[in-house]
Design a protein around this motif. Structure first.
Motif, short mmCIF file in Angstrom:
data_model
loop_
_atom_site.label_atom_id
_atom_site.label_comp_id
_atom_site.label_asym_id
_atom_site.label_seq_id
_atom_site.Cartn_x
_atom_site.Cartn_y
_atom_site.Cartn_z
N GLY A 1 31.88 -12.61 14.73
CA GLY A 1 31.88 -11.41 15.57
C GLY A 1 33.16 -10.60 15.54
O GLY A 1 33.44 -9.84 16.46
N ARG A 2 33.94 -10.73 14.47
CA ARG A 2 35.18 -9.97 14.38
C ARG A 2 34.92 -8.47 14.37
O ARG A 2 35.59 -7.70 15.08
CB ARG A 2 35.95 -10.36 13.12
CG ARG A 2 36.52 -11.77 13.15
CD ARG A 2 36.87 -12.26 11.76
NE ARG A 2 35.68 -12.41 10.93
CZ ARG A 2 35.68 -12.79 9.65
NH1 ARG A 2 36.84 -13.03 9.06
NH2 ARG A 2 34.56 -12.91 8.98
N GLY A 3 33.96 -8.06 13.56
CA GLY A 3 33.64 -6.63 13.47
C GLY A 3 33.14 -6.08 14.79
O GLY A 3 33.51 -4.97 15.21
N GLU A 4 32.27 -6.84 15.48
CA GLU A 4 31.74 -6.39 16.77
C GLU A 4 32.87 -6.25 17.80
O GLU A 4 32.87 -5.31 18.60
CB GLU A 4 30.69 -7.36 17.29
CG GLU A 4 29.41 -7.41 16.46
CD GLU A 4 29.46 -8.54 15.43
OE1 GLU A 4 30.53 -8.76 14.83
OE2 GLU A 4 28.41 -9.17 15.23
N THR A 5 33.83 -7.15 17.75
CA THR A 5 34.94 -7.07 18.69
C THR A 5 35.79 -5.84 18.40
O THR A 5 36.21 -5.13 19.33
CB THR A 5 35.81 -8.34 18.59
OG1 THR A 5 35.01 -9.47 18.91
CG2 THR A 5 36.99 -8.27 19.55
N ALA A 6 36.05 -5.56 17.13
CA ALA A 6 36.80 -4.35 16.77
C ALA A 6 36.06 -3.11 17.25
O ALA A 6 36.66 -2.16 17.79
CB ALA A 6 37.02 -4.30 15.27
N ASN A 7 34.74 -3.09 17.06
CA ASN A 7 33.96 -1.94 17.51
C ASN A 7 34.02 -1.78 19.03
O ASN A 7 34.10 -0.65 19.54
CB ASN A 7 32.50 -2.10 17.06
CG ASN A 7 32.33 -1.96 15.56
OD1 ASN A 7 33.17 -1.35 14.89
ND2 ASN A 7 31.26 -2.52 15.03
N LYS A 8 33.99 -2.89 19.73
CA LYS A 8 34.03 -2.81 21.20
C LYS A 8 35.37 -2.27 21.68
O LYS A 8 35.43 -1.46 22.62
CB LYS A 8 33.76 -4.20 21.80
CG LYS A 8 33.71 -4.23 23.31
CD LYS A 8 32.66 -3.27 23.88
CE LYS A 8 31.25 -3.74 23.55
NZ LYS A 8 30.23 -2.88 24.22
#
Length: 498
Positions: A53-60
Protein backbone atom coordinates in the motif's frame (compact mmCIF):
# COMPACT_ATOMS: atom_id res chain seq x y z
CA UNK A 1 11.76 -4.84 14.20
CA UNK A 2 9.39 -6.22 11.56
CA UNK A 3 7.76 -8.60 14.00
CA UNK A 4 6.42 -5.62 15.93
CA UNK A 5 4.34 -4.65 12.91
CA UNK A 6 2.58 -8.00 12.70
CA UNK A 7 0.06 -7.29 15.45
CA UNK A 8 -3.11 -6.79 13.45
CA UNK A 9 -3.76 -3.10 14.05
CA UNK A 10 -7.12 -1.97 12.71
CA UNK A 11 -9.24 1.16 12.89
CA UNK A 12 -12.99 1.05 12.50
CA UNK A 13 -14.65 3.06 9.77
CA UNK A 14 -16.43 5.18 12.38
CA UNK A 15 -13.17 6.02 14.21
CA UNK A 16 -11.48 6.83 10.91
CA UNK A 17 -14.34 9.11 9.84
CA UNK A 18 -13.99 10.94 13.13
CA UNK A 19 -10.19 11.32 13.09
CA UNK A 20 -9.48 11.91 9.41
CA UNK A 21 -10.87 15.49 9.03
CA UNK A 22 -8.96 16.80 12.05
CA UNK A 23 -5.72 15.23 10.83
CA UNK A 24 -6.23 16.61 7.36
CA UNK A 25 -6.77 20.14 8.64
CA UNK A 26 -3.73 19.93 10.89
CA UNK A 27 -1.56 18.64 8.04
CA UNK A 28 -2.63 21.49 5.76
CA UNK A 29 -1.81 24.06 8.43
CA UNK A 30 1.56 22.48 9.19
CA UNK A 31 2.37 22.30 5.49
CA UNK A 32 1.59 26.01 5.09
CA UNK A 33 3.76 26.91 8.08
CA UNK A 34 6.61 24.82 6.70
CA UNK A 35 6.39 26.56 3.32
CA UNK A 36 6.48 29.99 4.97
CA UNK A 37 9.51 29.25 7.12
CA UNK A 38 11.41 27.58 4.25
CA UNK A 39 12.91 25.05 6.65
CA UNK A 40 13.37 21.40 5.91
CA UNK A 41 12.61 20.01 3.40
CA UNK A 42 10.61 17.03 4.64
CA UNK A 43 11.54 13.92 2.68
CA UNK A 44 9.34 10.85 3.11
CA UNK A 45 10.74 7.46 2.08
CA UNK A 46 7.98 4.90 1.52
CA UNK A 47 9.39 1.42 1.23
CA UNK A 48 8.22 -2.03 2.27
CA UNK A 49 6.69 -5.28 1.15
CA UNK A 50 5.33 -5.45 -2.38
CA UNK A 51 1.59 -4.63 -2.54
CA UNK A 52 1.58 -3.29 1.04
CA UNK A 53 0.00 0.00 0.00
CA UNK A 54 2.88 2.42 -0.49
CA UNK A 55 1.30 4.02 -3.53
CA UNK A 56 -2.10 4.35 -1.83
CA UNK A 57 -0.47 6.04 1.15
CA UNK A 58 1.35 8.51 -1.10
CA UNK A 59 -1.93 9.27 -2.86
CA UNK A 60 -3.71 9.81 0.44
CA UNK A 61 -1.06 12.28 1.64
CA UNK A 62 -1.35 14.32 -1.55
CA UNK A 63 -5.14 14.23 -1.17
CA UNK A 64 -4.94 15.52 2.41
CA UNK A 65 -2.45 18.29 1.65
CA UNK A 66 -1.74 20.83 -1.09
CA UNK A 67 -0.26 18.76 -3.94
CA UNK A 68 1.42 21.85 -5.42
CA UNK A 69 3.98 21.71 -2.62
CA UNK A 70 4.53 17.94 -2.71
CA UNK A 71 6.60 16.02 -5.20
CA UNK A 72 6.00 12.28 -5.47
CA UNK A 73 8.64 10.23 -7.27
CA UNK A 74 8.34 6.49 -7.86
CA UNK A 75 11.76 5.04 -8.68
CA UNK A 76 11.69 2.10 -11.02
CA UNK A 77 14.28 0.68 -13.43
CA UNK A 78 16.81 3.24 -14.53
CA UNK A 79 16.10 5.20 -17.68
CA UNK A 80 18.84 5.41 -20.35
CA UNK A 81 19.64 8.95 -19.13
CA UNK A 82 19.98 7.74 -15.52
CA UNK A 83 22.03 4.70 -16.51
CA UNK A 84 24.70 6.98 -18.02
CA UNK A 85 25.32 8.81 -14.75
CA UNK A 86 26.38 7.81 -11.21
CA UNK A 87 23.62 5.93 -9.32
CA UNK A 88 22.97 8.78 -6.86
CA UNK A 89 22.33 11.33 -9.62
CA UNK A 90 18.64 10.58 -10.04
CA UNK A 91 18.00 10.93 -6.29
CA UNK A 92 19.79 14.26 -6.08
CA UNK A 93 17.84 15.55 -9.07
CA UNK A 94 14.54 14.66 -7.40
CA UNK A 95 15.23 16.30 -4.02
CA UNK A 96 12.57 18.80 -2.93
CA UNK A 97 13.72 22.32 -1.95
CA UNK A 98 13.40 23.80 1.52
CA UNK A 99 9.83 24.43 2.60
CA UNK A 100 8.51 21.58 0.45
CA UNK A 101 7.66 17.91 0.90
CA UNK A 102 9.03 15.06 -1.17
CA UNK A 103 7.72 11.50 -1.25
CA UNK A 104 10.09 8.88 -2.64
CA UNK A 105 8.63 5.45 -3.33
CA UNK A 106 11.41 2.91 -2.68
CA UNK A 107 14.37 5.15 -3.54
CA UNK A 108 17.85 3.85 -2.73
CA UNK A 109 16.62 0.95 -0.56
CA UNK A 110 14.74 -0.83 -3.30
CA UNK A 111 17.81 -1.01 -5.52
CA UNK A 112 19.94 -2.60 -2.80
CA UNK A 113 17.29 -5.14 -1.82
CA UNK A 114 16.41 -6.05 -5.38
CA UNK A 115 20.06 -6.60 -6.32
CA UNK A 116 20.82 -8.76 -3.27
CA UNK A 117 17.73 -10.97 -3.35
CA UNK A 118 18.36 -11.74 -7.01
CA UNK A 119 22.04 -12.51 -6.49
CA UNK A 120 23.38 -9.54 -8.47
CA UNK A 121 25.57 -8.41 -5.56
CA UNK A 122 27.20 -10.28 -2.67
CA UNK A 123 27.25 -9.41 1.02
CA UNK A 124 30.35 -7.25 0.66
CA UNK A 125 28.73 -5.14 -2.03
CA UNK A 126 25.57 -4.93 0.05
CA UNK A 127 27.61 -3.67 2.99
CA UNK A 128 29.11 -1.01 0.71
CA UNK A 129 25.61 0.03 -0.40
CA UNK A 130 24.48 0.27 3.22
CA UNK A 131 27.45 2.47 4.12
CA UNK A 132 26.69 4.76 1.16
CA UNK A 133 23.06 5.01 2.21
CA UNK A 134 24.00 5.95 5.78
CA UNK A 135 26.43 8.60 4.54
CA UNK A 136 23.89 10.04 2.13
CA UNK A 137 21.16 10.24 4.74
CA UNK A 138 23.54 11.77 7.27
CA UNK A 139 24.44 14.45 4.74
CA UNK A 140 20.75 15.21 4.14
CA UNK A 141 19.93 15.56 7.83
CA UNK A 142 23.10 17.60 8.45
CA UNK A 143 21.86 19.98 5.76
CA UNK A 144 18.56 20.41 7.60
CA UNK A 145 16.34 17.89 5.81
CA UNK A 146 13.78 16.00 7.91
CA UNK A 147 13.96 12.39 6.80
CA UNK A 148 10.95 10.18 7.54
CA UNK A 149 11.41 6.53 6.56
CA UNK A 150 8.38 4.23 6.57
CA UNK A 151 8.52 0.49 6.07
CA UNK A 152 4.99 -0.64 5.17
CA UNK A 153 4.83 -4.25 6.24
CA UNK A 154 2.66 -7.28 5.51
CA UNK A 155 2.96 -10.89 6.59
CA UNK A 156 3.37 -13.40 3.78
CA UNK A 157 -0.26 -14.51 4.15
CA UNK A 158 -1.46 -10.90 4.07
CA UNK A 159 0.63 -10.20 0.99
CA UNK A 160 -0.88 -13.16 -0.86
CA UNK A 161 -4.39 -12.16 0.18
CA UNK A 162 -3.89 -8.60 -0.98
CA UNK A 163 -2.41 -9.63 -4.33
CA UNK A 164 -5.35 -11.95 -4.99
CA UNK A 165 -7.86 -9.27 -4.01
CA UNK A 166 -6.24 -6.79 -6.39
CA UNK A 167 -6.19 -9.36 -9.21
CA UNK A 168 -9.83 -10.32 -8.69
CA UNK A 169 -11.01 -6.72 -9.05
CA UNK A 170 -11.12 -5.60 -12.72
CA UNK A 171 -10.43 -2.02 -11.61
CA UNK A 172 -7.13 -2.93 -9.90
CA UNK A 173 -6.00 -5.99 -11.81
CA UNK A 174 -3.51 -3.92 -13.80
CA UNK A 175 -1.60 -3.06 -10.64
CA UNK A 176 -0.45 -6.66 -10.05
CA UNK A 177 2.64 -7.61 -12.03
CA UNK A 178 4.87 -10.63 -12.39
CA UNK A 179 7.42 -8.86 -10.19
CA UNK A 180 4.83 -8.73 -7.39
CA UNK A 181 4.33 -12.48 -7.46
CA UNK A 182 8.10 -13.04 -7.75
CA UNK A 183 8.50 -10.97 -4.60
CA UNK A 184 5.89 -13.13 -2.86
CA UNK A 185 7.72 -16.32 -3.80
CA UNK A 186 10.98 -15.12 -2.23
CA UNK A 187 9.29 -13.58 0.83
CA UNK A 188 10.98 -15.87 3.35
CA UNK A 189 14.40 -15.32 1.79
CA UNK A 190 13.88 -11.55 1.71
CA UNK A 191 12.67 -11.20 5.30
CA UNK A 192 16.14 -11.51 6.86
CA UNK A 193 17.50 -8.99 4.39
CA UNK A 194 14.76 -6.47 5.25
CA UNK A 195 15.54 -6.88 8.92
CA UNK A 196 19.24 -6.34 8.28
CA UNK A 197 18.76 -3.22 6.15
CA UNK A 198 16.33 -1.62 8.57
CA UNK A 199 18.55 -2.35 11.55
CA UNK A 200 21.71 -1.04 9.85
CA UNK A 201 20.14 2.14 8.46
CA UNK A 202 17.95 3.25 11.35
CA UNK A 203 19.67 6.16 13.08
CA UNK A 204 18.76 8.83 15.57
CA UNK A 205 18.39 11.43 12.82
CA UNK A 206 16.69 9.10 10.35
CA UNK A 207 14.88 6.25 12.15
CA UNK A 208 12.66 3.70 10.48
CA UNK A 209 8.95 3.64 11.29
CA UNK A 210 7.51 0.17 10.70
CA UNK A 211 3.81 0.42 9.90
CA UNK A 212 1.45 -2.49 9.36
CA UNK A 213 -0.11 -2.19 5.93
CA UNK A 214 -3.03 -4.65 6.06
CA UNK A 215 -5.57 -2.07 7.22
CA UNK A 216 -5.39 0.99 4.98
CA UNK A 217 -7.14 3.25 7.50
CA UNK A 218 -4.62 2.43 10.21
CA UNK A 219 -1.73 2.75 7.75
CA UNK A 220 -2.76 6.16 6.45
CA UNK A 221 -3.57 7.66 9.85
CA UNK A 222 -0.29 6.40 11.34
CA UNK A 223 1.86 7.81 8.58
CA UNK A 224 -0.11 11.06 8.57
CA UNK A 225 0.24 11.54 12.33
CA UNK A 226 4.00 10.94 12.27
CA UNK A 227 4.36 13.40 9.38
CA UNK A 228 2.28 15.99 11.26
CA UNK A 229 4.41 15.66 14.39
CA UNK A 230 7.59 16.05 12.35
CA UNK A 231 6.41 19.18 10.51
CA UNK A 232 5.15 20.81 13.71
CA UNK A 233 8.45 20.07 15.43
CA UNK A 234 10.42 21.65 12.59
CA UNK A 235 8.34 24.82 12.55
CA UNK A 236 8.47 25.11 16.35
CA UNK A 237 12.18 24.36 16.80
CA UNK A 238 13.87 26.09 13.89
CA UNK A 239 13.07 29.75 14.71
CA UNK A 240 14.73 29.35 18.11
CA UNK A 241 17.81 27.87 16.49
CA UNK A 242 17.74 30.59 13.86
CA UNK A 243 17.96 33.29 16.55
CA UNK A 244 21.11 31.79 18.05
CA UNK A 245 24.38 33.40 16.98
CA UNK A 246 26.03 31.40 14.21
CA UNK A 247 29.50 30.03 14.77
CA UNK A 248 32.02 31.85 12.60
CA UNK A 249 33.91 29.88 10.02
CA UNK A 250 37.19 31.66 10.67
CA UNK A 251 39.03 29.73 13.39
CA UNK A 252 42.65 28.97 14.18
CA UNK A 253 44.19 26.70 11.59
CA UNK A 254 43.68 23.04 12.55
CA UNK A 255 46.91 21.41 13.80
CA UNK A 256 46.96 18.99 10.88
CA UNK A 257 47.82 21.72 8.37
CA UNK A 258 50.52 23.67 10.23
CA UNK A 259 53.28 21.94 8.25
CA UNK A 260 51.26 21.58 5.08
CA UNK A 261 51.59 25.21 4.02
CA UNK A 262 54.78 23.86 2.46
CA UNK A 263 52.55 22.30 -0.20
CA UNK A 264 52.04 25.79 -1.61
CA UNK A 265 55.11 27.67 -0.45
CA UNK A 266 57.56 25.09 -1.77
CA UNK A 267 56.19 25.16 -5.32
CA UNK A 268 58.81 26.32 -7.81
CA UNK A 269 57.02 29.28 -9.37
CA UNK A 270 60.02 30.10 -11.55
CA UNK A 271 59.17 27.31 -13.99
CA UNK A 272 58.72 28.65 -17.51
CA UNK A 273 58.33 27.61 -21.12
CA UNK A 274 59.78 29.46 -24.06
CA UNK A 275 57.45 30.64 -26.81
CA UNK A 276 58.77 27.92 -29.11
CA UNK A 277 58.28 25.18 -26.51
CA UNK A 278 54.79 26.42 -25.71
CA UNK A 279 53.61 26.40 -29.33
CA UNK A 280 55.08 22.94 -29.89
CA UNK A 281 53.58 21.43 -26.72
CA UNK A 282 50.22 23.15 -27.16
CA UNK A 283 49.75 21.54 -30.55
CA UNK A 284 50.98 18.19 -29.22
CA UNK A 285 48.73 17.94 -26.17
CA UNK A 286 45.66 19.53 -27.70
CA UNK A 287 45.96 17.00 -30.50
CA UNK A 288 46.21 14.12 -28.03
CA UNK A 289 43.28 15.43 -25.99
CA UNK A 290 41.17 15.75 -29.14
CA UNK A 291 41.86 12.11 -30.08
CA UNK A 292 41.30 10.74 -26.58
CA UNK A 293 38.00 12.58 -26.10
CA UNK A 294 36.78 11.05 -29.38
CA UNK A 295 38.13 7.56 -28.66
CA UNK A 296 35.49 4.82 -28.71
CA UNK A 297 36.43 3.77 -25.15
CA UNK A 298 35.73 7.25 -23.85
CA UNK A 299 32.05 6.56 -24.55
CA UNK A 300 32.17 4.36 -21.41
CA UNK A 301 33.53 7.20 -19.26
CA UNK A 302 32.88 10.84 -18.50
CA UNK A 303 35.33 13.60 -17.58
CA UNK A 304 34.93 16.06 -14.72
CA UNK A 305 37.46 18.90 -14.54
CA UNK A 306 37.59 21.15 -11.48
CA UNK A 307 39.62 24.37 -11.68
CA UNK A 308 40.50 26.23 -8.51
CA UNK A 309 43.27 28.71 -7.83
CA UNK A 310 44.41 32.06 -6.55
CA UNK A 311 42.55 35.06 -7.96
CA UNK A 312 44.08 36.03 -11.33
CA UNK A 313 46.02 32.76 -11.52
CA UNK A 314 44.84 32.12 -15.09
CA UNK A 315 42.00 29.60 -14.74
CA UNK A 316 40.02 31.12 -17.61
CA UNK A 317 42.91 31.04 -20.05
CA UNK A 318 43.76 27.47 -19.10
CA UNK A 319 40.16 26.36 -19.60
CA UNK A 320 40.10 27.95 -23.06
CA UNK A 321 43.16 25.92 -24.07
CA UNK A 322 41.38 22.76 -22.93
CA UNK A 323 38.11 23.52 -24.71
CA UNK A 324 40.09 24.44 -27.82
CA UNK A 325 40.77 20.72 -28.27
CA UNK A 326 37.20 19.55 -27.66
CA UNK A 327 34.04 19.24 -29.71
CA UNK A 328 31.69 21.99 -28.47
CA UNK A 329 28.81 19.48 -28.46
CA UNK A 330 30.68 17.27 -26.01
CA UNK A 331 31.40 19.59 -23.09
CA UNK A 332 29.79 22.21 -20.88
CA UNK A 333 31.59 24.83 -18.80
CA UNK A 334 29.99 25.68 -15.46
CA UNK A 335 31.14 28.97 -13.88
CA UNK A 336 30.50 28.76 -10.14
CA UNK A 337 29.56 32.01 -8.43
CA UNK A 338 27.37 33.07 -5.51
CA UNK A 339 24.57 30.48 -5.16
CA UNK A 340 21.15 31.44 -6.50
CA UNK A 341 17.98 31.31 -4.42
CA UNK A 342 17.12 27.98 -6.06
CA UNK A 343 20.52 26.59 -5.07
CA UNK A 344 20.28 27.92 -1.50
CA UNK A 345 17.07 25.92 -1.09
CA UNK A 346 18.93 22.65 -1.65
CA UNK A 347 21.81 20.77 0.05
CA UNK A 348 25.18 22.28 -0.84
CA UNK A 349 26.29 19.61 -3.35
CA UNK A 350 22.99 19.69 -5.27
CA UNK A 351 24.16 22.52 -7.53
CA UNK A 352 27.10 20.35 -8.66
CA UNK A 353 25.27 17.05 -8.95
CA UNK A 354 22.88 18.63 -11.45
CA UNK A 355 25.80 19.21 -13.86
CA UNK A 356 27.31 15.72 -13.66
CA UNK A 357 27.96 14.64 -17.27
CA UNK A 358 26.60 11.55 -18.95
CA UNK A 359 28.93 8.89 -20.32
CA UNK A 360 30.94 10.36 -23.16
CA UNK A 361 30.41 13.88 -21.81
CA UNK A 362 32.68 16.44 -20.18
CA UNK A 363 31.88 19.05 -17.53
CA UNK A 364 34.39 21.78 -16.72
CA UNK A 365 33.87 23.59 -13.41
CA UNK A 366 35.39 27.08 -13.22
CA UNK A 367 35.56 27.00 -9.43
CA UNK A 368 33.79 24.10 -7.81
CA UNK A 369 32.37 22.35 -4.74
CA UNK A 370 35.57 23.32 -2.93
CA UNK A 371 34.16 26.79 -2.39
CA UNK A 372 32.74 25.63 0.93
CA UNK A 373 36.20 24.85 2.36
CA UNK A 374 37.80 27.90 0.73
CA UNK A 375 35.86 31.15 0.31
CA UNK A 376 32.92 30.16 2.53
CA UNK A 377 35.27 29.02 5.28
CA UNK A 378 37.55 32.06 5.17
CA UNK A 379 34.82 34.66 4.70
CA UNK A 380 32.58 33.18 7.38
CA UNK A 381 29.70 32.29 5.05
CA UNK A 382 29.23 28.92 6.77
CA UNK A 383 29.79 27.53 10.24
CA UNK A 384 32.82 25.56 11.35
CA UNK A 385 30.71 22.39 11.52
CA UNK A 386 29.55 22.91 7.93
CA UNK A 387 32.97 23.30 6.35
CA UNK A 388 34.58 20.65 8.54
CA UNK A 389 32.07 17.98 7.56
CA UNK A 390 32.35 19.03 3.90
CA UNK A 391 35.68 17.26 3.52
CA UNK A 392 34.03 13.87 4.02
CA UNK A 393 31.02 14.85 1.90
CA UNK A 394 33.28 15.97 -0.93
CA UNK A 395 35.34 12.78 -0.81
CA UNK A 396 32.12 10.74 -0.90
CA UNK A 397 30.86 12.83 -3.83
CA UNK A 398 34.03 12.21 -5.84
CA UNK A 399 33.99 8.53 -4.93
CA UNK A 400 30.45 8.28 -6.30
CA UNK A 401 31.53 10.06 -9.48
CA UNK A 402 34.41 7.66 -10.08
CA UNK A 403 32.21 4.66 -9.22
CA UNK A 404 29.99 5.91 -12.06
CA UNK A 405 33.01 5.79 -14.44
CA UNK A 406 33.81 9.50 -14.28
CA UNK A 407 37.43 10.59 -14.49
CA UNK A 408 37.86 13.39 -11.94
CA UNK A 409 40.78 15.78 -12.49
CA UNK A 410 41.34 18.67 -10.06
CA UNK A 411 43.70 21.62 -10.47
CA UNK A 412 44.91 24.27 -8.08
CA UNK A 413 46.68 27.13 -9.90
CA UNK A 414 49.16 29.00 -7.69
CA UNK A 415 50.89 32.33 -8.21
CA UNK A 416 52.88 34.52 -5.84
CA UNK A 417 51.39 37.43 -3.97
CA UNK A 418 53.59 39.83 -5.92
CA UNK A 419 52.52 38.38 -9.27
CA UNK A 420 48.88 38.62 -8.24
CA UNK A 421 49.32 42.34 -7.50
CA UNK A 422 50.95 42.88 -10.88
CA UNK A 423 48.05 41.12 -12.64
CA UNK A 424 45.42 43.01 -10.63
CA UNK A 425 46.98 46.33 -11.61
CA UNK A 426 47.26 45.27 -15.24
CA UNK A 427 43.59 44.33 -15.30
CA UNK A 428 42.52 47.66 -13.88
CA UNK A 429 44.41 49.54 -16.59
CA UNK A 430 43.43 47.34 -19.55
CA UNK A 431 40.06 48.27 -21.08
CA UNK A 432 39.04 44.77 -22.16
CA UNK A 433 40.13 43.20 -18.83
CA UNK A 434 38.54 45.64 -16.36
CA UNK A 435 35.53 43.36 -15.89
CA UNK A 436 37.88 40.69 -14.51
CA UNK A 437 38.82 42.68 -11.39
CA UNK A 438 36.32 43.43 -8.61
CA UNK A 439 36.41 44.91 -5.10
CA UNK A 440 35.97 41.36 -3.83
CA UNK A 441 39.31 40.38 -5.39
CA UNK A 442 41.07 43.11 -3.42
CA UNK A 443 39.31 42.04 -0.20
CA UNK A 444 40.33 38.43 -0.73
CA UNK A 445 43.93 39.52 -1.24
CA UNK A 446 44.03 40.93 2.29
CA UNK A 447 43.36 37.40 3.57
CA UNK A 448 46.15 35.76 1.60
CA UNK A 449 47.52 33.79 4.56
CA UNK A 450 44.09 32.52 5.61
CA UNK A 451 43.36 31.32 2.07
CA UNK A 452 46.80 29.71 1.91
CA UNK A 453 46.07 27.71 5.06
CA UNK A 454 42.61 26.73 3.77
CA UNK A 455 44.06 25.56 0.44
CA UNK A 456 46.68 23.40 2.12
CA UNK A 457 44.05 21.92 4.44
CA UNK A 458 41.85 21.19 1.41
CA UNK A 459 44.62 19.41 -0.50
CA UNK A 460 45.66 17.48 2.60
CA UNK A 461 42.14 16.19 3.27
CA UNK A 462 40.77 15.66 -0.25
CA UNK A 463 43.65 14.53 -2.44
CA UNK A 464 42.82 10.86 -2.88
CA UNK A 465 44.05 8.06 -5.08
CA UNK A 466 40.91 8.23 -7.23
CA UNK A 467 40.80 12.04 -7.39
CA UNK A 468 44.22 13.54 -6.65
CA UNK A 469 44.96 17.25 -6.69
CA UNK A 470 47.40 18.61 -9.27
CA UNK A 471 49.19 21.73 -8.02
CA UNK A 472 50.06 23.96 -10.95
CA UNK A 473 52.88 26.50 -10.89
CA UNK A 474 51.03 29.30 -12.70
CA UNK A 475 53.42 32.25 -12.55
CA UNK A 476 54.17 31.54 -16.19
CA UNK A 477 50.85 31.06 -17.98
CA UNK A 478 52.38 29.04 -20.79
CA UNK A 479 53.91 26.53 -18.38
CA UNK A 480 50.63 26.23 -16.44
CA UNK A 481 48.52 25.61 -19.54
CA UNK A 482 50.78 22.86 -20.82
CA UNK A 483 50.99 21.15 -17.41
CA UNK A 484 47.19 21.13 -17.23
CA UNK A 485 46.78 19.71 -20.73
CA UNK A 486 49.47 17.09 -20.11
CA UNK A 487 47.84 16.02 -16.84
CA UNK A 488 44.41 15.59 -18.46
CA UNK A 489 45.94 13.58 -21.30
CA UNK A 490 47.85 11.34 -18.86
CA UNK A 491 44.73 10.67 -16.77
CA UNK A 492 42.66 9.87 -19.86
CA UNK A 493 45.30 7.54 -21.29
CA UNK A 494 45.50 5.58 -18.02
CA UNK A 495 41.71 5.32 -17.75
CA UNK A 496 41.23 4.19 -21.34
CA UNK A 497 43.97 1.55 -21.06
CA UNK A 498 42.39 -0.12 -18.05
Amino acid sequence: MLASAEIGHKISKQAYTRKEPALRNALLNAQFDLSQTRFGPVLIILSGVQAAGRGETANKLTEWMDPRHIRVVAFGPRTPEEAERPPAWRYWRALPPKGKIGIFLNAWYNEAMHARTRGKIDDDRLHSHVQSIRQHEQMLTDEGAVLLKFWIHLSKAEQKERLKALEDDPRTRWRVTRDDWDAYRIYNRSHALWEHLLRETSSGDAPWYVVEGADERYRNLTVGKILLDAMQSVVKARPAAGNAPAKRAVTPTPPSVLDNVKLIRDLDLSKKLSSTEYKRDLEKYQGKLAKLSRHKRFANHSLVLAFEGSDAAGKGGAIRRVTGALDARQYVTVPVAVPTEEERAQPYLWRFWRHVPSLGGITIFDRSWYGRVLVERVEGFCTVDEWMRSYDEINQFEEQLTAGDAIVVKFWLQISKAEQLRRFNAREHTAFKRFKITPEDWRNRKKWNQYEAAVCDMVDRTSTEIAPWTLVEAEDKSYARIKILRTIVDRLERALRS
